[in-house]
Design an enzyme around this catalytic site. Structure first.
Site, PDB file in Angstrom:
ATOM      1  N   ASP A 109      14.413 -46.854 -58.261  1.00 23.42           N
ATOM      2  CA  ASP A 109      14.447 -45.945 -57.114  1.00 23.42           C
ATOM      3  C   ASP A 109      15.743 -45.150 -57.164  1.00 23.42           C
ATOM      4  O   ASP A 109      16.735 -45.580 -57.753  1.00 23.42           O
ATOM      5  CB  ASP A 109      14.353 -46.709 -55.795  1.00 23.42           C
ATOM      6  N   GLY A 110      15.695 -43.965 -56.555  1.00 19.77           N
ATOM      7  CA  GLY A 110      16.875 -43.127 -56.430  1.00 19.77           C
ATOM      8  C   GLY A 110      16.988 -42.628 -55.009  1.00 19.77           C
ATOM      9  O   GLY A 110      15.991 -42.525 -54.291  1.00 19.77           O
ATOM     10  N   GLU A 150      16.234 -40.221 -58.931  1.00 26.85           N
ATOM     11  CA  GLU A 150      15.021 -40.895 -59.391  1.00 26.85           C
ATOM     12  C   GLU A 150      14.963 -40.890 -60.918  1.00 26.85           C
ATOM     13  O   GLU A 150      14.625 -41.902 -61.547  1.00 26.85           O
ATOM     14  CB  GLU A 150      13.776 -40.193 -58.832  1.00 26.85           C
ATOM     15  N   ASP A 174       8.350 -45.057 -56.713  1.00 34.98           N
ATOM     16  CA  ASP A 174       7.731 -44.420 -55.547  1.00 34.98           C
ATOM     17  C   ASP A 174       7.869 -42.896 -55.622  1.00 34.98           C
ATOM     18  O   ASP A 174       7.589 -42.194 -54.657  1.00 34.98           O
ATOM     19  CB  ASP A 174       8.305 -44.966 -54.241  1.00 34.98           C
ATOM     20  N   HIS A 229       8.583 -47.895 -48.807  1.00 34.93           N
ATOM     21  CA  HIS A 229       8.831 -48.278 -47.415  1.00 34.93           C
ATOM     22  C   HIS A 229       7.634 -48.962 -46.749  1.00 34.93           C
ATOM     23  O   HIS A 229       7.361 -48.739 -45.566  1.00 34.93           O
ATOM     24  CB  HIS A 229       9.280 -47.058 -46.598  1.00 34.93           C
ATOM     25  N   ASP A 239      15.576 -49.595 -53.297  1.00 32.72           N
ATOM     26  CA  ASP A 239      15.954 -48.621 -52.279  1.00 32.72           C
ATOM     27  C   ASP A 239      17.283 -49.007 -51.624  1.00 32.72           C
ATOM     28  O   ASP A 239      18.179 -48.171 -51.466  1.00 32.72           O
ATOM     29  CB  ASP A 239      14.845 -48.523 -51.234  1.00 32.72           C
TER      30      ASP A 239
END
Length: 251
Positions: A109-110, A150, A174, A229, A239
């Site tokens: 994740d970024g 990302e 994501d 999320h 995250d």
């Protein structure tokens, strides 16, 4: 008469909030996100009026010019100034000359706290096929974008496994921007078109795309999109780690 081209997409509620300059980037943040709040604009003034905050000029709006400071570093600069750091979890890996197993699961994740050109962070978690945690990786930069973070998360993760062995990787992200680039063959088309989009503009983040594509071509990678999320353990962990890294650069 065709409708004027939108140059700014403001996301007030989505996977990541902030200002984006293409629908593809905006869609990555709002598609499938319940209750997303966003809007597209032709001019910077319109975007600022709705956003209620200053907005950096779009590279696609006629007559606009990018600000002279606070710009993201190139990948080559960022790797030197802000390298990724690793935390080994699996006791056996890297011991006695052993490498990571051939089959891996990777989550990345970024995050960018203010998009664009705000503090950014990235993270990755490596698992074996039985779900055992092997390695955490994270890092950040003082000025970046959501999409660059990302991509850097994916690039740094792939660098770790690029050890001369052909790895089989299930890669969870994501970011539809990242996932669709490979599953929908965007990157293949960009290369054929001299790194131009279908509309004829330069592909953004070329340095990261090119570096990532080079490494991925040496392995067998299956990209899976993971909805963000919604409580997915390692997506949430990445995250949190990415936001924590970005937070180190807050003034």
């Amino acid at each position: 008469m065709a409708a004027p081209k939108k140059n700014y997409y403001v996301v007030k509620k989505g996977r990541h909030t902030g200002v984006f300059y293409t629908w593809a980037d905006c869609s990555d943040q709002v598609t499938g996100f319940g209750g997303a709040v966003y809007k597209g604009f032709v001019t910077r003034q319109e975007a600022e009026a709705w956003y209620g905050k200053p907005v950096a000029p779009s590279p696609f709006e006629k007559g606009s010019s990018a600000p002279s400071c606070g710009q993201p570093l190139t990948l080559a600069e960022a790797e030197v100034k802000y390298p990724a750091h690793r935390q080994v979890k699996g006791i056996s890996i890297y011991q006695n000359g052993e490498y990571l197993p051939k089959e891996l699961i990777i989550f990345t994740d970024g995050s960018c706290l203010v998009n664009p050109n705000g503090p950014g962070g990235f993270a990755a978690v490596f698992l074996d096929t039985m779900g055992k945690e092997l390695l955490y990786l994270s890092g950040g930069e003082p000025s970046s974008t959501n999409n660059r973070m990302e991509l850097r998360a994916a690039y740094e993760a792939m660098k770790v496994i690029d050890d001369g062995t052909v790895h089989h990787i299930t890669f969870h992200t994501d970011s539809k921007y990242l996932q669709k680039c490979f599953t929908n063959h965007w990157i293949r088309n960009w290369k054929k078109n001299g790194w131009k989009t279908r509309e004829g503009s330069d592909v953004l983040n070329q340095d990261l795309w090119k570096a990532l594509d080079t490494i991925i071509s040496r392995h067998r990678v299956k990209f899976d999109w993971t909805k963000g999320h919604v409580g997915t353990k390692y997506n949430e962990l990445c995250d949190q780690m990415a936001k924590g890294e970005a937070g180190k650069f807050k003034k």
